[in-house]
Design an enzyme around this catalytic site. Structure first.
Site, PDB file in Angstrom:
ATOM      1  N   ASP A   1       4.845   3.683   8.906  1.00 10.71           N
ATOM      2  CA  ASP A   1       4.922   3.985   7.514  1.00 10.71           C
ATOM      3  C   ASP A   1       4.097   4.965   6.911  1.00 10.71           C
ATOM      4  O   ASP A   1       3.009   4.812   7.159  1.00 10.71           O
ATOM      5  CB  ASP A   1       4.976   2.635   6.784  1.00 10.71           C
ATOM      6  CG  ASP A   1       5.402   2.682   5.496  1.00 10.71           C
ATOM      7  OD1 ASP A   1       6.359   2.863   4.916  1.00 10.71           O
ATOM      8  OD2 ASP A   1       4.111   2.589   4.748  1.00 10.71           O
TER       9      ASP A   1
ATOM     10  N   TYR B   1       0.416   9.745  -0.178  1.00 13.72           N
ATOM     11  CA  TYR B   1      -0.710   9.516   0.504  1.00 13.72           C
ATOM     12  C   TYR B   1      -1.595  10.778   0.888  1.00 13.72           C
ATOM     13  O   TYR B   1      -1.086  11.547   1.574  1.00 13.72           O
ATOM     14  CB  TYR B   1      -0.397   8.794   1.798  1.00 13.72           C
ATOM     15  CG  TYR B   1       0.261   7.210   1.628  1.00 13.72           C
ATOM     16  CD1 TYR B   1       0.480   6.679   0.475  1.00 13.72           C
ATOM     17  CD2 TYR B   1       0.464   6.498   2.916  1.00 13.72           C
ATOM     18  CE1 TYR B   1       0.864   5.350   0.179  1.00 13.72           C
ATOM     19  CE2 TYR B   1       1.115   5.260   2.602  1.00 13.72           C
ATOM     20  CZ  TYR B   1       1.308   4.811   1.376  1.00 13.72           C
ATOM     21  OH  TYR B   1       1.694   3.410   1.278  1.00 13.72           O
TER      22      TYR B   1
ATOM     23  N   GLN C   1       9.606  -3.319  -0.044  1.00  8.70           N
ATOM     24  CA  GLN C   1       8.006  -3.296   0.808  1.00  8.70           C
ATOM     25  C   GLN C   1       6.947  -4.029  -0.471  1.00  8.70           C
ATOM     26  O   GLN C   1       6.585  -3.060  -1.386  1.00  8.70           O
ATOM     27  CB  GLN C   1       7.756  -1.905   1.030  1.00  8.70           C
ATOM     28  CG  GLN C   1       6.289  -1.755   1.853  1.00  8.70           C
ATOM     29  CD  GLN C   1       6.039  -0.378   2.365  1.00  8.70           C
ATOM     30  OE1 GLN C   1       4.860   0.076   2.183  1.00  8.70           O
ATOM     31  NE2 GLN C   1       6.921   0.137   3.217  1.00  8.70           N
TER      32      GLN C   1
ATOM     33  N   TRP D   1       2.906  -5.062   2.826  1.00  9.30           N
ATOM     34  CA  TRP D   1       1.625  -4.323   3.037  1.00  9.30           C
ATOM     35  C   TRP D   1       0.431  -5.067   2.855  1.00  9.30           C
ATOM     36  O   TRP D   1       0.477  -6.183   2.374  1.00  9.30           O
ATOM     37  CB  TRP D   1       1.829  -2.970   2.039  1.00  9.30           C
ATOM     38  CG  TRP D   1       2.018  -3.130   0.640  1.00  9.30           C
ATOM     39  CD1 TRP D   1       3.239  -3.008   0.081  1.00  9.30           C
ATOM     40  CD2 TRP D   1       0.936  -3.385  -0.252  1.00  9.30           C
ATOM     41  NE1 TRP D   1       2.967  -3.188  -1.258  1.00  9.30           N
ATOM     42  CE2 TRP D   1       1.734  -3.083  -1.623  1.00  9.30           C
ATOM     43  CE3 TRP D   1      -0.360  -3.415  -0.316  1.00  9.30           C
ATOM     44  CZ2 TRP D   1       1.068  -3.352  -2.754  1.00  9.30           C
ATOM     45  CZ3 TRP D   1      -1.052  -3.183  -1.727  1.00  9.30           C
ATOM     46  CH2 TRP D   1      -0.200  -3.320  -2.634  1.00  9.30           C
ATOM     47  N   SER D   2      -0.556  -4.592   3.399  1.00  9.11           N
ATOM     48  CA  SER D   2      -1.871  -5.113   3.282  1.00  9.11           C
ATOM     49  C   SER D   2      -1.943  -6.552   3.695  1.00  9.11           C
ATOM     50  O   SER D   2      -2.299  -7.523   3.036  1.00  9.11           O
ATOM     51  CB  SER D   2      -2.689  -5.167   1.856  1.00  9.11           C
ATOM     52  OG  SER D   2      -2.792  -3.719   1.679  1.00  9.11           O
TER      53      SER D   2
ATOM     54  N   GLU E   1      -6.221  -5.022  18.451  1.00  5.58           N
ATOM     55  CA  GLU E   1      -6.529  -6.293  18.360  1.00  5.58           C
ATOM     56  C   GLU E   1      -5.299  -6.905  17.381  1.00  5.58           C
ATOM     57  O   GLU E   1      -4.739  -7.976  17.723  1.00  5.58           O
ATOM     58  CB  GLU E   1      -7.884  -6.426  17.387  1.00  5.58           C
ATOM     59  CG  GLU E   1      -8.024  -7.774  16.980  1.00  5.58           C
ATOM     60  CD  GLU E   1      -9.356  -7.832  16.020  1.00  5.58           C
ATOM     61  OE1 GLU E   1     -10.346  -7.006  16.160  1.00  5.58           O
ATOM     62  OE2 GLU E   1      -9.423  -8.733  15.165  1.00  5.58           O
TER      63      GLU E   1
END
Ligand code: NDP
Length: 338
Positions: A49, A54, A179, A207-208, A296
């Site tokens: 994404d 950005y 989103q 997101w986040s 991770e």
């Protein structure tokens, strides 16, 4: 890697999707960005994404270069349109969801990504100044031109999603995704957006999920932020994460450590796995400033969090959880300045 259908569409996406806000073209050097993308591919992540805005277009350019040479059919690439991109001064029509900005926006994104099409083209915000009919017709024309396969929205209310979905259906295109921000700390969508989207066959790409790093537990109350972390990134990251760095939040977050330990997860993995427990979530959209984080966090796919652990998480976080939609307008970070 686990794969989930994007809403009621026939397209599957990786439940962990890699996003490059604040990192590519900005916080991290291009070679690190490329290594993060490689790590994502190695972990089985196929969905990526980005957005035109950005790093003022650089994030799309960096992602496009990093994915260059990867078989296009093996990837799902998502981008967004709304905010201005490109050199100053900007014109009146460089913002929003007018037909003009959407048509120019998709061509700019494809050029920077070095791709013929994106899998998902998303309205980055709702445009209150452009008739929704104009926006959806432009999206339909983008789809019919083969430049995007599906349409999505970001940070739209349940009512806006319902109206957009109705028009998309009339036009014969698929509005398949929403989103929003979603994490253990930010649960606004649970009240209205999720039930509406479940009814309409729309999936969430959230997101986040780690609250920009805060739910990894690396920020501790009363201590300096770790060197190199988003909280120390003066190019924009520090501003974006600030709302989560109060001692009240950080103290509660530290309380989650025993829950993660008992489940054999890192705190970041617990946070990513938590959003994936919601069956309307098609993917958790993770960011990373280094490849180790991707490796991770990708392991959070396919984790089931037992009901009693979910209850303990709620008890531990208590009133630092935000669930009221009225909070959104004030608190959702605007990516415009980045
Ligand atoms: P996350 O909550 O996943 O935060 C990612 C950041 O947290 C990383 O860049 C890193 O920052 C830190 N981090 C990640 N993993 C770990 C770990 N295991 N241990 C310690 N720190 C870790 O998501 P983002 O806020 O980055 O958002 C993800 C994506 O969502 C974006 O790239 C974008 O695609 C999308 N997005 C969409 C928005 C919209 O309006 N539609 C708005 C915002 C994001 P560091 O190392 O620098 O501390």
């Amino acid at each position: 890697m686990e794969f989930r259908y994007l809403g009621s569409s026939g397209m599957q996406i990786s439940a962990i999707t890699y996003g490059n806000w604040l990192t590519h073209g900005s916080q991290v050097e291009n070679d690190v960005a490329t290594r993060c993308v490689r790590a994502a591919l190695d972990e089985g992540i196929t969905s990526f994404d980005t957005a035109d805005a950005y790093a003022n277009g650089r994030a799309e350019t960096v992602l496009g270069s990093a994915l260059n040479g990867v078989r296009r059919e093996s990837l799902e690439v998502f981008t967004k349109v709304y905010w201005p991109v490109g050199p100053e001064p900007r014109g009146k029509n460089d913002t929003g969801l007018s037909r003009k900005h959407i048509m120019e926006g998709i061509d700019g994104s494809l050029r920077r990504l070095q791709m013929d099409y994106v899998d998902l083209y998303q309205a980055h915000r709702y445009d209150t100044f452009t008739p929704l009919e104009e926006t959806m017709q432009a999206f339909a024309d983008v789809v019919r031109a083969g430049k995007a396969l599906y349409i999505g929205v970001s940070e739209w209310t349940a009512e806006q999603i319902r109206a957009g979905h109705a028009l998309a259906t009339e036009l014969g295109i698929s509005l398949v995704s929403s989103q929003p921000q979603y994490s253990m700390l930010w649960r606004i969508i649970e009240g209205e957006v999720v039930p509406t989207c479940e009814e309409l066959g729309i999936g969430q790409i959230v997101w986040s999920p780690i609250a920009q790093g805060v739910l990894s537990g690396k920020y501790t109350p009363g201590q300096e932020a770790p060197a190199g972390s988003r909280a120390t990134d003066i190019n924009g990251g520090a501003n974006m994460i600030r709302r989560w760095l109060g001692d009240d939040v950080l103290t509660r977050v530290q309380g989650l450590r025993p829950v993660a330990d008992e489940l054999g997860l890192s705190m970041a993995q617990l946070a990513v796995a938590w959003v994936l427990q919601n069956s309307n979530v098609s993917a958790a959209l993770i960011g990373a400033s280094r490849p180790e984080q991707v490796v991770e966090n990708a392991k959070a796919a396919e984790v089931t969090i037992p009901a009693d652990a979910l209850r303990r998480i709620d008890e531990i976080l208590g009133d630092v959880v935000t669930s009221d939609p009225a909070t959104v307008a004030k608190s959702v970070p605007s990516e415009r300045a980045i």
